[in-house]
Scaffold this motif. Structure first.
Motif, mmCIF file in Angstrom:
data_model
loop_
_atom_site.group_PDB
_atom_site.id
_atom_site.type_symbol
_atom_site.label_atom_id
_atom_site.label_comp_id
_atom_site.label_asym_id
_atom_site.label_seq_id
_atom_site.Cartn_x
_atom_site.Cartn_y
_atom_site.Cartn_z
ATOM 1 N N SER A 65 0.808 -1.218 0.000
ATOM 2 C CA SER A 65 0.000 0.000 0.000
ATOM 3 C C SER A 65 0.836 1.261 0.000
ATOM 4 O O SER A 65 0.299 2.350 0.142
ATOM 5 C CB SER A 65 -0.919 0.003 1.233
ATOM 6 O OG SER A 65 -0.132 -0.025 2.420
ATOM 7 N N LEU A 113 -1.872 4.162 0.131
ATOM 8 C CA LEU A 113 -3.290 3.800 0.032
ATOM 9 C C LEU A 113 -3.757 3.282 1.384
ATOM 10 O O LEU A 113 -3.103 2.421 1.985
ATOM 11 C CB LEU A 113 -3.496 2.721 -1.031
ATOM 12 C CG LEU A 113 -2.996 3.027 -2.453
ATOM 13 C CD1 LEU A 113 -3.375 1.886 -3.387
ATOM 14 C CD2 LEU A 113 -3.557 4.338 -2.957
ATOM 15 N N ASN A 120 -7.429 2.399 3.987
ATOM 16 C CA ASN A 120 -8.862 2.171 4.032
ATOM 17 C C ASN A 120 -9.580 3.434 4.465
ATOM 18 O O ASN A 120 -9.029 4.292 5.154
ATOM 19 C CB ASN A 120 -9.191 1.022 4.992
ATOM 20 C CG ASN A 120 -8.611 -0.303 4.511
ATOM 21 O OD1 ASN A 120 -8.535 -0.549 3.313
ATOM 22 N ND2 ASN A 120 -8.210 -1.151 5.460
ATOM 23 N N GLU A 140 -7.106 0.302 -13.045
ATOM 24 C CA GLU A 140 -8.060 0.426 -11.941
ATOM 25 C C GLU A 140 -7.650 1.597 -11.062
ATOM 26 O O GLU A 140 -6.517 1.657 -10.571
ATOM 27 C CB GLU A 140 -8.077 -0.853 -11.107
ATOM 28 C CG GLU A 140 -9.027 -0.774 -9.911
ATOM 29 C CD GLU A 140 -8.904 -1.977 -9.012
ATOM 30 O OE1 GLU A 140 -9.454 -1.932 -7.898
ATOM 31 O OE2 GLU A 140 -8.240 -2.954 -9.425
ATOM 32 N N PRO A 145 -7.879 3.138 -7.607
ATOM 33 C CA PRO A 145 -8.270 2.604 -6.285
ATOM 34 C C PRO A 145 -9.342 3.453 -5.617
ATOM 35 O O PRO A 145 -9.194 4.679 -5.513
ATOM 36 C CB PRO A 145 -6.966 2.641 -5.487
ATOM 37 C CG PRO A 145 -5.881 2.709 -6.507
ATOM 38 C CD PRO A 145 -6.451 3.471 -7.655
ATOM 39 N N GLN A 146 -10.388 2.830 -5.185
ATOM 40 C CA GLN A 146 -11.434 3.511 -4.430
ATOM 41 C C GLN A 146 -11.082 3.457 -2.946
ATOM 42 O O GLN A 146 -11.795 2.883 -2.130
ATOM 43 C CB GLN A 146 -12.790 2.866 -4.719
ATOM 44 C CG GLN A 146 -13.230 2.987 -6.171
ATOM 45 C CD GLN A 146 -13.313 4.446 -6.619
ATOM 46 O OE1 GLN A 146 -13.929 5.280 -5.945
ATOM 47 N NE2 GLN A 146 -12.682 4.739 -7.751
ATOM 48 N N ARG A 147 -9.956 4.053 -2.629
ATOM 49 C CA ARG A 147 -9.460 4.078 -1.253
ATOM 50 C C ARG A 147 -8.968 5.487 -0.942
ATOM 51 O O ARG A 147 -9.034 6.387 -1.790
ATOM 52 C CB ARG A 147 -8.332 3.047 -1.080
ATOM 53 C CG ARG A 147 -8.761 1.616 -1.412
ATOM 54 C CD ARG A 147 -7.581 0.654 -1.419
ATOM 55 N NE ARG A 147 -6.990 0.508 -0.079
ATOM 56 C CZ ARG A 147 -5.896 -0.204 0.175
ATOM 57 N NH1 ARG A 147 -5.272 -0.834 -0.827
ATOM 58 N NH2 ARG A 147 -5.425 -0.313 1.405
ATOM 59 N N ILE A 194 -6.265 7.918 -0.862
ATOM 60 C CA ILE A 194 -4.955 8.077 -1.485
ATOM 61 C C ILE A 194 -4.292 9.346 -0.927
ATOM 62 O O ILE A 194 -4.872 10.426 -0.988
ATOM 63 C CB ILE A 194 -5.079 8.186 -3.009
ATOM 64 C CG1 ILE A 194 -5.813 6.974 -3.582
ATOM 65 C CG2 ILE A 194 -3.705 8.334 -3.659
ATOM 66 C CD1 ILE A 194 -6.126 7.100 -5.059
ATOM 67 N N ILE A 199 0.607 5.436 -7.748
ATOM 68 C CA ILE A 199 -0.704 4.849 -7.457
ATOM 69 C C ILE A 199 -0.768 3.414 -7.986
ATOM 70 O O ILE A 199 -1.263 2.506 -7.310
ATOM 71 C CB ILE A 199 -1.820 5.723 -8.063
ATOM 72 C CG1 ILE A 199 -1.893 7.071 -7.330
ATOM 73 C CG2 ILE A 199 -3.162 5.010 -7.991
ATOM 74 C CD1 ILE A 199 -2.864 8.054 -7.944
ATOM 75 N N ALA A 238 1.496 1.249 -5.719
ATOM 76 C CA ALA A 238 0.933 1.046 -4.388
ATOM 77 C C ALA A 238 -0.268 0.113 -4.419
ATOM 78 O O ALA A 238 -0.543 -0.608 -3.447
ATOM 79 C CB ALA A 238 0.540 2.397 -3.781
ATOM 80 N N SER A 239 -0.979 0.094 -5.539
ATOM 81 C CA SER A 239 -2.142 -0.795 -5.659
ATOM 82 C C SER A 239 -1.781 -2.150 -6.259
ATOM 83 O O SER A 239 -2.668 -2.965 -6.515
ATOM 84 C CB SER A 239 -3.212 -0.108 -6.515
ATOM 85 O OG SER A 239 -2.725 0.176 -7.818
ATOM 86 N N GLN A 246 -0.545 -2.885 -9.266
ATOM 87 C CA GLN A 246 -0.785 -3.078 -10.693
ATOM 88 C C GLN A 246 0.498 -3.099 -11.509
ATOM 89 O O GLN A 246 0.501 -3.563 -12.654
ATOM 90 C CB GLN A 246 -1.731 -1.980 -11.213
ATOM 91 C CG GLN A 246 -3.092 -1.998 -10.526
ATOM 92 C CD GLN A 246 -4.013 -0.912 -11.061
ATOM 93 O OE1 GLN A 246 -4.422 -0.938 -12.227
ATOM 94 N NE2 GLN A 246 -4.348 0.037 -10.205
#
Length: 499
Positions: free
Chosen positions: A2, A25, A27, A59, A61-63, A65, A89, A92-93, A95
């Protein structure tokens, strides 16, 4: 993982200090926060990065950031952080792999489609990356400029997708190997100027010793035409000079590789402000005097400039650099330019014209010339009147010497100066003047008389000595003779009408 850490760089003057781009990243409710003293352009990267990632089918991230640009006290500006933020990003995710990021530095502005747009200061970025031994990934349009720096590996990328493919090992971006587009400098030719032998001689003296020069005379006599030919008389630029000049233009965003090794010629309009001329702004940027570094600054219609603007030239003319200080920000820019200026003798421009058309009163002429302060004029080495030419001279005058012929003589004179003292005569100061610019006995007597009659200041006295040294070098004379001193005095005596 993350957390991802990447290397990029900011621009502070001509320097490019390292910026650590940290992307975390967490929650929580989706958010995108940028910290680390970003300006408006950097904060807008959030929208550009989001759109570029979504357009590239990545993608987002829906978190929560958080992007930190460290060090926190260093101001960040421009769009060059778009690419490292987007890659951070993705790393960290999970990808893209994060294990190879440490060997690279990243810079580039993202379009909404994911294409990479060029950024300012590519030369400074490449120079600092070379010192750290890292590979620099930046937009393909910046590659020819960055490749001017020796010892750096440049990976030119066209888009975010190309960078991701390279980091993932799918498609390798080959290092940029293209040579810079080198063209022969294209300067106006001195052969175009008819007549005006004295002005041509003054132009050659100025070029030989890097002296400042002021032409005055009625409109249409060729003052601007002569001034525009000064860059073509100067010796070719060396590697160090060319790189310094290009670095300033790169920071300002105006450098073009086709102008590599071409001496800059800057001609600001007389409505220019102090910030435009010497540099400034809330985030300090180079002004015209820095963009003319190792070149020529031409100020036409000199008295029409605001007096406060002209006074700002006094220190850079002496020191060759400018320090711009703002609240919490400071930047140093080089400003080793050669000043050449032109002006009319009176408000209407026709004072002293053969047909007597001038109707300006002595008081009007005095006020017009009084716009130029004594301290500024005292820093000008040569002043020459450019008179109106008779029609017969214009129609029957043969073409004069070409710039190439004069440039060859100038180069020989400069070579003598560099062999003797390591710099042009105009840059001599203090003990160097005493060591290298002492005339013979007759020259000393002539100087003593000139000091009394022309009421020369100590600076004016030293400038006459330096011009005389240049004239002696042009004649390949080791000792400054009375004739050299006399020509130097003659080229400066016109200043007494202005001071």
């Amino acid at each position: 993982m993350s957390l991802a850490v990447l290397a990029s760089r900011a621009l502070v003057g001509l320097q490019a200090p390292e910026v650590c781009v940290e992307v975390h990243l967490a929650n929580g409710l989706p958010a995108f926060t940028l910290v680390g003293l970003p300006d408006v352009e950097v904060r807008e990267a959030r929208d550009r990065v989001r759109a570029a990632l979504q357009t590239g089918q990545f993608e987002f991230p829906q978190r929560r950031i958080t992007v930190n640009l460290a060090p926190a006290d260093l101001p960040k500006e421009g769009g060059c952080f778009d690419l490292p933020i987007a890659l951070g990003i993705l790393a960290a995710s999970g990808q893209i792999p994060a294990d190879k990021l440490a060997q690279y530095e990243f810079a580039g502005e993202l379009s909404l489609t994911g294409e990479l747009r060029p950024v300012r200061g590519a030369l400074a970025l490449a120079r600092q990356a070379a010192e750290r031994g890292r590979i620099l990934i930046l937009p393909a349009a910046n590659a020819p400029e960055a490749a001017l720096v020796n010892g750096v590996t440049i990976l030119p990328a066209a888009s975010l997708l190309a960078v991701v493919a390279h980091l993932c090992g799918h498609t390798v971006i080959e290092p940029y190997a293209g040579a810079p587009l080198v063209q022969a400098p294209d300067y106006p030719d001195l052969a175009d100027v008819k007549g005006q032998s004295q002005a041509r001689r003054a132009l050659e003296v100025a070029a030989s010793g890097q002296h400042s020069l002021l032409f005055y005379g009625p409109p249409g006599t060729g003052k601007s035409m002569l001034a525009q030919r000064l860059p073509g008389l100067l010796p070719p630029m060396g590697d160090a000079e060319a790189l310094e000049s290009a670095a300033v233009q790169s920071v300002e965003g105006s450098f073009r590789t086709e102008r590599w090794r071409q001496r800059p010629m800057r001609s600001p309009h007389h409505s220019a402000s102090s910030a435009a001329l010497v540099g400034g702004g809330s985030t300090p940027r180079p002004g015209e005097i820095s963009l003319a570094h190792h070149g020529v600054l031409f100020l036409d219609e000199l008295p029409e400039f605001d007096r406060r603007v002209l006074e700002a030239l006094r220190e850079p003319l002496e020191t060759g650099h400018i320090t711009i200080s703002r609240a919490g920000r400071r930047a140093d820019f080089p400003a080793r330019f050669q000043l050449i200026a032109a002006m009319n003798p009176c408000p209407c421009g026709y004072h002293g014209h053969p047909d007597g058309r001038c109707r300006c009163t002595p008081d009007q002429i005095a006020r017009y010339r009084g716009k130029l302060s004594g301290p500024l004029l005292d820093r000008i080495d040569l002043l020459l009147e450019v008179p109106t030419l008779p029609v017969a001279d214009l129609q029957g005058a043969p073409a004069g010497e070409s710039s190439a012929a004069v440039r060859a003589r100038v180069a020989r004179s400069r070579a003598i100066q560099h062999a003797r003292q390591g710099k042009p005569n105009a840059l001599l100061a203090g003990a160097e003047i005493d060591q290298w610019c002492q005339p013979d006995e007759n020259g000393v007597k002539l100087l003593r008389t000139a000091i009394e009659r022309l009421r020369l200041s100590a600076r004016g006295y030293h400038r006459i000595l330096k011009v005389a040294r240049t004239i002696a070098d042009m004649n390949e004379a080791e000792v400054i003779q009375a004739a050299h001193v006399a020509e130097a005095i003659q080229s400066r005596r016109g200043l007494s009408a202005f001071i």
